[in-house]
Scaffold this motif. Structure first.
Motif, PDB file in Angstrom:
ATOM      1  N   ARG A  61       0.534   2.035  24.159  1.00  0.00           N
ATOM      2  CA  ARG A  61       0.560   0.541  23.886  1.00  0.00           C
ATOM      3  C   ARG A  61      -0.830   0.109  24.057  1.00  0.00           C
ATOM      4  O   ARG A  61      -1.457   0.405  24.870  1.00  0.00           O
ATOM      5  CB  ARG A  61       1.412  -0.148  25.149  1.00  0.00           C
ATOM      6  N   GLY A  63      -2.610  -4.220  24.352  1.00  0.00           N
ATOM      7  CA  GLY A  63      -2.197  -5.445  24.387  1.00  0.00           C
ATOM      8  C   GLY A  63      -3.236  -6.547  25.086  1.00  0.00           C
ATOM      9  O   GLY A  63      -4.359  -6.024  25.423  1.00  0.00           O
ATOM     10  N   PHE A  80       1.133  -9.857  25.981  1.00  0.00           N
ATOM     11  CA  PHE A  80       1.978  -9.293  24.957  1.00  0.00           C
ATOM     12  C   PHE A  80       1.131  -8.072  24.233  1.00  0.00           C
ATOM     13  O   PHE A  80       0.077  -8.016  24.685  1.00  0.00           O
ATOM     14  CB  PHE A  80       1.960 -10.253  23.676  1.00  0.00           C
ATOM     15  N   GLY A  81       2.126  -7.239  23.669  1.00  0.00           N
ATOM     16  CA  GLY A  81       1.544  -5.999  23.456  1.00  0.00           C
ATOM     17  C   GLY A  81       2.060  -5.379  22.293  1.00  0.00           C
ATOM     18  O   GLY A  81       3.360  -5.816  21.879  1.00  0.00           O
ATOM     19  N   TYR A  82       1.403  -4.229  21.680  1.00  0.00           N
ATOM     20  CA  TYR A  82       2.106  -3.611  20.458  1.00  0.00           C
ATOM     21  C   TYR A  82       2.176  -2.163  20.770  1.00  0.00           C
ATOM     22  O   TYR A  82       1.292  -1.624  21.830  1.00  0.00           O
ATOM     23  CB  TYR A  82       1.301  -3.743  19.301  1.00  0.00           C
ATOM     24  N   GLU A  83       3.038  -1.332  20.138  1.00  0.00           N
ATOM     25  CA  GLU A  83       3.065   0.135  20.589  1.00  0.00           C
ATOM     26  C   GLU A  83       3.411   0.916  19.541  1.00  0.00           C
ATOM     27  O   GLU A  83       3.727   0.376  18.400  1.00  0.00           O
ATOM     28  CB  GLU A  83       4.305   0.046  21.581  1.00  0.00           C
ATOM     29  N   PRO A 112       9.460   0.093  15.990  1.00  0.00           N
ATOM     30  CA  PRO A 112       8.929  -1.348  16.612  1.00  0.00           C
ATOM     31  C   PRO A 112       8.907  -2.482  15.561  1.00  0.00           C
ATOM     32  O   PRO A 112       8.234  -1.935  14.488  1.00  0.00           O
ATOM     33  CB  PRO A 112       7.549  -1.121  17.406  1.00  0.00           C
ATOM     34  N   PRO A 116       5.172  -8.780  18.853  1.00  0.00           N
ATOM     35  CA  PRO A 116       4.508  -8.046  19.845  1.00  0.00           C
ATOM     36  C   PRO A 116       5.661  -8.196  20.954  1.00  0.00           C
ATOM     37  O   PRO A 116       6.627  -9.203  20.994  1.00  0.00           O
ATOM     38  CB  PRO A 116       3.456  -8.815  20.270  1.00  0.00           C
ATOM     39  N   GLY A 117       5.710  -7.191  21.922  1.00  0.00           N
ATOM     40  CA  GLY A 117       6.582  -7.117  23.074  1.00  0.00           C
ATOM     41  C   GLY A 117       5.567  -8.309  24.061  1.00  0.00           C
ATOM     42  O   GLY A 117       4.666  -8.397  24.190  1.00  0.00           O
ATOM     43  N   GLU A 119       5.565  -9.874  28.167  1.00  0.00           N
ATOM     44  CA  GLU A 119       5.395  -9.479  29.528  1.00  0.00           C
ATOM     45  C   GLU A 119       5.265 -10.477  30.458  1.00  0.00           C
ATOM     46  O   GLU A 119       4.618 -11.525  30.093  1.00  0.00           O
ATOM     47  CB  GLU A 119       4.277  -8.537  29.723  1.00  0.00           C
ATOM     48  N   ASP A 132       8.844  -6.281  30.756  1.00  0.00           N
ATOM     49  CA  ASP A 132       8.558  -6.446  29.484  1.00  0.00           C
ATOM     50  C   ASP A 132       9.622  -6.265  28.572  1.00  0.00           C
ATOM     51  O   ASP A 132      10.540  -5.576  28.790  1.00  0.00           O
ATOM     52  CB  ASP A 132       7.336  -5.927  29.227  1.00  0.00           C
ATOM     53  N   LYS A 134      11.000  -5.734  24.144  1.00  0.00           N
ATOM     54  CA  LYS A 134      10.383  -5.396  22.695  1.00  0.00           C
ATOM     55  C   LYS A 134      11.657  -5.137  21.772  1.00  0.00           C
ATOM     56  O   LYS A 134      12.694  -4.748  22.213  1.00  0.00           O
ATOM     57  CB  LYS A 134       9.626  -4.063  22.823  1.00  0.00           C
TER      58      LYS A 134
END
Length: 178
Positions: A61, A63, A80-83, A112, A116-117, A119, A132, A134
């Protein structure tokens, strides 16, 4: 179902920050049940077979996280984040019903979405508590909307412990004091 996960986490950027880039590597297990129709026999209808599917998932991940000081070394965290996921090991075990040759090309962990996810968390001194979520799409491509909106989701809760000292502690402890 709840599944444990473990990993390494790092925040990048220096003291007195309000925003940081973070990265995380983690391993988690997951399991689910898959049901397939085996055959159709009138008048009773379809006969089904159930398979138990389980696997080990590696996740990377990255973010962006925002820190809001709350005083006395407390911070509200939002980000927020990407994975990127990689299935490291999986197995399919027949459950109930008649067995049939099993094709596992449709199995795997969800893809995914491009969203973004999100948090939300709280940090007190060395401990951080995060929640978090997603969205995940289907393995089968189902049009442009499946790139953004998925049919599956995951919610994670995590607790992390900072190994190093808190470079922001001096600034945070002064907030709220006259």
């Amino acid at each position: 179902r709840p599944q444990p996960f473990a990993g390494l986490y790092a925040e990048l950027f220096q003291p007195s920050r309000t925003v940081a880039v973070y990265g995380e590597l983690s391993l988690s297990s997951f399991r689910s049940k898959v049901t397939y129709d085996v055959n159709f026999a009138p008048p009773s209808g379809f006969t089904y077979s159930t398979y138990d599917y389980k696997g080990l998932l590696g996740t990377a991940r990255v973010g962006l996280r925002s820190f809001m000081p709350l005083g006395r070394e407390n911070q509200l965290l939002m980000g927020f984040g990407y994975e990127l996921n990689r299935l490291l090991r999986s197995s399919v075990v027949p459950g109930n019903g008649p067995a049939r040759p099993f094709l596992d090309y449709k199995l795997g962990f969800g893809v995914p979405t491009l969203l973004p996810g999100l948090e939300l968390g709280w940090r007190n001194r060395r401990l951080s508590f995060m929640l978090d979520g997603k969205l995940y799409g289907n393995v089968n491509y189902e049009g442009i909307s499946s790139l953004f909106f998925g049919s599956n989701y995951i919610v994670r809760t995590s607790v992390s412990y900072r190994l190093g000292r808190n470079p922001d502690a001096q600034g945070l402890s002064k907030i709220g004091k006259p």
